[in-house]
Structures are given as structure tokens and as C-alpha cells.
Design a protein around this motif. Structure first.
Motif, PDB file in Angstrom:
ATOM      1  N   TYR A  52       1.705 -17.645  -0.817  1.00 38.14           N
ATOM      2  CA  TYR A  52       1.821 -16.107  -0.953  1.00 38.14           C
ATOM      3  C   TYR A  52       0.899 -15.006  -0.645  1.00 38.14           C
ATOM      4  CZ  TYR A  52       3.399 -11.739  -2.936  1.00 38.14           C
ATOM      5  OH  TYR A  52       3.455 -10.616  -3.133  1.00 38.14           O
ATOM      6  N   GLU A  53       0.874 -14.203   0.277  1.00 38.99           N
ATOM      7  CA  GLU A  53       0.241 -13.234   0.395  1.00 38.99           C
ATOM      8  C   GLU A  53       0.712 -11.900   0.304  1.00 38.99           C
ATOM      9  OE1 GLU A  53      -1.125 -13.234   4.443  1.00 38.99           O
ATOM     10  OE2 GLU A  53      -1.874 -15.636   4.268  1.00 38.99           O
ATOM     11  N   PRO A  54       0.289 -11.304  -0.732  1.00 36.50           N
ATOM     12  CA  PRO A  54       0.764  -9.821  -1.212  1.00 36.50           C
ATOM     13  C   PRO A  54       0.608  -8.821   0.007  1.00 36.50           C
ATOM     14  CG  PRO A  54      -1.484  -9.933  -2.157  1.00 36.50           C
ATOM     15  CD  PRO A  54      -0.992 -11.509  -1.561  1.00 36.50           C
ATOM     16  N   PRO A  55       1.305  -7.724  -0.083  1.00 40.46           N
ATOM     17  CA  PRO A  55       1.311  -6.681   1.178  1.00 40.46           C
ATOM     18  C   PRO A  55       0.186  -5.931   0.780  1.00 40.46           C
ATOM     19  CG  PRO A  55       2.985  -6.578  -0.437  1.00 40.46           C
ATOM     20  CD  PRO A  55       2.635  -7.603  -0.914  1.00 40.46           C
ATOM     21  N   GLU A  56      -0.284  -5.211   1.809  1.00 38.74           N
ATOM     22  CA  GLU A  56      -1.154  -4.226   1.634  1.00 38.74           C
ATOM     23  C   GLU A  56      -0.932  -2.858   2.298  1.00 38.74           C
ATOM     24  OE1 GLU A  56      -4.713  -6.133   3.426  1.00 38.74           O
ATOM     25  OE2 GLU A  56      -5.095  -7.421   1.610  1.00 38.74           O
ATOM     26  N   PRO A  57      -0.078  -2.300   1.792  1.00 42.93           N
ATOM     27  CA  PRO A  57       0.571  -1.038   2.533  1.00 42.93           C
ATOM     28  C   PRO A  57      -0.497   0.023   2.226  1.00 42.93           C
ATOM     29  CG  PRO A  57       1.544  -1.235   0.289  1.00 42.93           C
ATOM     30  CD  PRO A  57       0.749  -2.511   0.390  1.00 42.93           C
ATOM     31  N   THR A  58      -0.451   1.162   3.109  1.00 44.76           N
ATOM     32  CA  THR A  58      -1.167   2.078   3.187  1.00 44.76           C
ATOM     33  C   THR A  58      -0.625   3.104   2.072  1.00 44.76           C
ATOM     34  OG1 THR A  58      -0.172   3.488   4.850  1.00 44.76           O
ATOM     35  CG2 THR A  58      -2.036   1.995   5.475  1.00 44.76           C
ATOM     36  N   ALA A  59      -1.472   4.243   1.772  1.00 45.09           N
ATOM     37  CA  ALA A  59      -0.889   5.219   0.596  1.00 45.09           C
ATOM     38  C   ALA A  59       0.252   5.959   1.406  1.00 45.09           C
ATOM     39  CB  ALA A  59      -2.186   6.030   0.359  1.00 45.09           C
ATOM     40  N   ALA A  60       0.267   6.215   2.551  1.00 45.05           N
ATOM     41  CA  ALA A  60       1.327   6.850   3.287  1.00 45.05           C
ATOM     42  C   ALA A  60       2.723   6.201   3.283  1.00 45.05           C
ATOM     43  CB  ALA A  60       1.034   7.155   4.887  1.00 45.05           C
ATOM     44  N   ARG A  61       2.621   4.926   3.246  1.00 43.83           N
ATOM     45  CA  ARG A  61       3.870   3.989   3.042  1.00 43.83           C
ATOM     46  C   ARG A  61       4.249   3.884   1.634  1.00 43.83           C
ATOM     47  NH1 ARG A  61       4.132  -1.699   5.706  1.00 43.83           N
ATOM     48  NH2 ARG A  61       6.424  -1.087   5.128  1.00 43.83           N
ATOM     49  N   LEU A  62       3.383   4.184   0.753  1.00 48.11           N
ATOM     50  CA  LEU A  62       3.854   4.190  -0.759  1.00 48.11           C
ATOM     51  C   LEU A  62       4.370   5.304  -1.142  1.00 48.11           C
ATOM     52  CD1 LEU A  62       0.794   2.493  -2.381  1.00 48.11           C
ATOM     53  CD2 LEU A  62       2.861   1.289  -2.053  1.00 48.11           C
ATOM     54  N   THR A  63       4.131   6.397  -0.468  1.00 50.16           N
ATOM     55  CA  THR A  63       4.839   7.655  -0.815  1.00 50.16           C
ATOM     56  C   THR A  63       6.592   7.446  -0.838  1.00 50.16           C
ATOM     57  OG1 THR A  63       4.927   8.610   1.607  1.00 50.16           O
ATOM     58  CG2 THR A  63       2.988   8.793  -0.189  1.00 50.16           C
ATOM     59  N   GLY A  64       7.288   8.258  -1.838  1.00 47.64           N
ATOM     60  CA  GLY A  64       8.627   8.377  -2.054  1.00 47.64           C
ATOM     61  C   GLY A  64       9.175   7.796  -3.353  1.00 47.64           C
ATOM     62  N   ALA A  65      10.317   7.670  -3.549  1.00 54.35           N
ATOM     63  CA  ALA A  65      10.953   7.321  -4.852  1.00 54.35           C
ATOM     64  C   ALA A  65      10.921   5.598  -4.921  1.00 54.35           C
ATOM     65  CB  ALA A  65      12.135   7.969  -5.120  1.00 54.35           C
ATOM     66  N   TRP A  66      10.786   5.338  -6.243  1.00 56.08           N
ATOM     67  CA  TRP A  66      10.831   3.706  -6.619  1.00 56.08           C
ATOM     68  C   TRP A  66      11.741   3.707  -7.836  1.00 56.08           C
ATOM     69  CZ3 TRP A  66       8.022   0.275  -3.586  1.00 56.08           C
ATOM     70  CH2 TRP A  66       6.962   0.723  -2.801  1.00 56.08           C
ATOM     71  N   GLU A  67      12.731   2.687  -7.542  1.00 50.31           N
ATOM     72  CA  GLU A  67      13.654   2.524  -8.771  1.00 50.31           C
ATOM     73  C   GLU A  67      13.223   1.446  -9.554  1.00 50.31           C
ATOM     74  OE1 GLU A  67      18.232   3.629  -7.633  1.00 50.31           O
ATOM     75  OE2 GLU A  67      17.327   2.630  -6.110  1.00 50.31           O
ATOM     76  N   GLY A  68      13.298   1.274 -10.732  1.00 43.31           N
ATOM     77  CA  GLY A  68      13.152   0.196 -11.691  1.00 43.31           C
ATOM     78  C   GLY A  68      14.257  -0.097 -12.580  1.00 43.31           C
ATOM     79  N   PRO A  69      14.228  -1.160 -13.862  1.00 39.69           N
ATOM     80  CA  PRO A  69      15.337  -1.282 -14.688  1.00 39.69           C
ATOM     81  C   PRO A  69      15.983   0.029 -15.267  1.00 39.69           C
ATOM     82  CG  PRO A  69      13.498  -2.582 -15.010  1.00 39.69           C
ATOM     83  CD  PRO A  69      13.001  -1.559 -14.153  1.00 39.69           C
ATOM     84  N   GLY A  70      17.324   0.130 -15.317  1.00 37.77           N
ATOM     85  CA  GLY A  70      18.041   1.045 -15.849  1.00 37.77           C
ATOM     86  C   GLY A  70      18.053   2.484 -15.305  1.00 37.77           C
TER      87      GLY A  70
END
Length: 324
Positions: A200-218
Motif C-alpha cells: 500500500y502506498e498512501p496518496p500525496e495530494p497537493t494543498a490545492a487538491r485538498l481544498t473543498g468539503a469533506w464528509e464524515g460520519p453522521g
């Protein structure tokens, strides 16, 4: 005397004619064979899972290998006995009963019984999410080695002219496991070294790709804005797990061996570390709540377009109601 099965001697007059009663030798042989194959299959499964899946940067428990060494053999033996009772033993007994009652080669009703029982036990696997054909094939294949073991020890007992000791059958099983389990480890090590089994190799996204909304439990939502601003809704505190709302800042930390998002939000803890996991196409943000080495994991995925709506009163981002 050879049975009409063509694959083993007649079990002898001491075996009950009912398909619902089993000879102790057959029980021991089937359970021992199931134990061997479960030990090998479990080893392969464990290595594959540990290699291709994310461990979320958690340390290996110190007592884990010791517990596995001490409790593993009796647990696998118990599982082998259970597997034998659920599939190969009923198939063997039904085959013997059918051969005596109808005069047909025993392998025919034996194969039919194994296939039918495999289909039966594949149903709950399918309900749990496994594909029915694949589950049926794997379960039915798991009866092959125990059926061959029963036939083998019947022949051995016929040649001996006396009952085959159950302890000898179990000794053979443990000796085979002692050889096959390390062999399986070696094969998997070669597969990993040659790239057949990819780690397994974890992703290494840039800060620009991390911007936006993220949904979690509930109703938990994290919004990462350009410029380092952040807002959270119903996100659990990393210490006590209590949901909290607030605004603050975020940054991408690439200094360690795993990339992380550092989130500073008033009232939700300072410097909370969110591990970047998932894949390059589908990254995830993972928060460990409680003990950093063994806490509960809360996984957040990128919110799909239209999956969130802003609350008109508070401005909080909330999951869109069904049908919205």
C-alpha cells in the motif's frame, strides 16, 4: 473392501448406515485437514491484508504476535472442526448412505452434497456482500482436501487392519502446518519483493487538491478553503470525541513519512493531525479519536457535488436531505 466410489475403501460395518451419524475417524481426518488449510489460508489472508491495506500509521501491538502464537493453534483447530461439521462430514456421510442404499458410486452423491452445501453456506456470505458465485466456489473448494483426507485415512486403516489413532492424524496435521505455513510466508515474501503483491502506498495530494468539503460520519463536515482557512461542523474532538463546530486554519504537513493535514479550530483542539489515506483517485482524511495508537478512526471523504447544503440560519454545511 473398495467402495464404488473409486476413491477409497468401504468405511466398514462399524459405521452407522444413517447419513446423520459420523465415524470418529472421519471426523478427525476431516477436522485435521480443515485445520491445515485454514492455517495456510489464514496466513496468506493476513499477509495480503497487512500488505495492501492502510494500517493508518498505527504501531503493532506488543502482545499481538505472542497472543497469536499461543491462541492461534487451538483457535484454528476449533475452526477446522466447525468447518468439517458444516460441509465435508455431511457430504461424506450422505455419500456413504446413498452408495449403500441405492448402489451408486459414492463420489457422485458426495460431489452433489458438497456442491449443495456450498451453495447453502454461500447464501449468508452473499447477504454480507460477497458475490454468490465466488463464495460458492471457494466454500465448495474448501471441501476437497477434507474429502481426500477422509478417503486417505480409510485406506490406511484398511491396510493396517486396525483403527487409525486420532492423535496420529492430528500429529500429521500439525507437522504439515509447521511446514506449509512458513512456506506460505516465504511465497508471499517473494511475491512482495517481485512486485506481484504491491504494498500500500498512501496518496500525496497537493494543498490545492485538498481544498473543498469533506464528509464524515453522521453530519460531520470539514471545509478546507484556499488560503488556509477551515471550518468544521459536528466534527469529533480528537481528545474526547465530542462533536464541535468552529472555524480556524489548516495546513499540509509533508515533513514526516506520511502526509497529514494539521487543523487548528477554536473549541475543537489545537493542532489536530488528520492522516491522508485512501488512494490517489479517492483520498481520505482520517482522524484518530482518543488514544493516538488505538483510538477510534473517523474517515472523511470528499463531498460529492450537491451532497451538502448550507443551513440558512447558521450557515453550517450539512448533508443534503434525501431527494433534495
Amino acid at each position: 473392501m473398495e467402495s464404488k466410489a473409486g476413491c477409497g475403501p468401504d468405511p466398514g460395518p462399524g459405521i452407522p448406515s444413517s447419513p446423520w451419524r459420523w465415524h470418529p475417524r472421519d471426523v478427525t481426518a476431516a477436522a485435521a485437514a480443515c485445520t491445515v488449510q485454514l492455517a495456510v489460508a489464514g496466513t496468506v489472508w493476513f499477509i495480503v491484508r497487512a500488505t495492501v491495506t492502510d494500517d493508518y500509521d498505527r504501531p503493532v501491538a506488543v502482545l499481538g504476535p505472542l497472543c497469536l502464537l499461543l491462541l492461534g493453534p487451538p483457535a484454528v483447530a476449533a475452526a477446522g472442526l466447525l468447518q468439517a461439521v458444516l460441509l465435508p462430514l455431511p457430504a461424506v456421510a450422505f455419500a456413504d448412505w446413498s452408495a449403500r442404499r441405492h448402489g451408486v458410486p459414492a463420489w457422485r452423491p458426495g460431489v452433489l452434497a458438497a456442491m449443495a452445501l456450498g451453495a447453502l453456506w454461500a447464501v449468508p456470505c452473499a447477504l454480507l456482500g460477497a458475490g454468490f458465485p465466488a463464495a460458492w466456489a471457494w466454500i465448495a473448494a474448501g471441501a476437497v482436501l477434507p474429502l481426500l483426507a477422509v478417503a486417505y485415512y480409510r485406506r490406511r486403516e484398511a491396510r493396517r487392519g486396525s483403527p487409525y489413532p486420532g492423535r496420529s492424524i492430528w500429529f500429521h496435521a500439525f507437522a504439515q502446518s509447521a511446514l506449509l505455513v512458513p512456506a506460505a510466508v516465504g511465497v508471499m515474501a517473494v511475491a512482495t519483493a517481485t512486485g506481484v503483491l504491491r504494498e500500500y502506498e498512501p496518496p500525496e495530494p497537493t494543498a490545492a487538491r485538498l481544498t473543498g468539503a469533506w464528509e464524515g460520519p453522521g453530519e460531520a463536515v470539514v471545509r478546507l478553503d484556499r488560503g488556509g482557512r477551515a471550518a468544521v461542523t459536528a466534527v469529533p474532538d480528537a481528545i474526547d470525541g465530542e462533536p464541535c463546530d468552529g472555524t480556524g486554519t489548516w495546513s499540509l504537513d509533508t515533513s514526516g513519512h506520511r502526509d497529514r493535514v494539521i487543523l487548528d479550530v477554536k473549541g475543537c483542539g489545537s493542532g489536530a493531525e488528520w492522516l491522508i489515506s485512501g488512494t490517489a483517485d479517492r483520498p481520505e482524511l482520517v482522524l484518530s479519536v482518543g488514544d493516538p495508537d488505538a483510538g477510534d478512526l473517523r474517515i472523511f471523504v470528499r463531498a460529492a457535488s450537491g451532497s451538502l447544503v448550507a443551513d440558512g440560519r447558521t450557515g453550517r454545511l450539512l448533508p443534503a436531505p434525501p431527494g433534495a
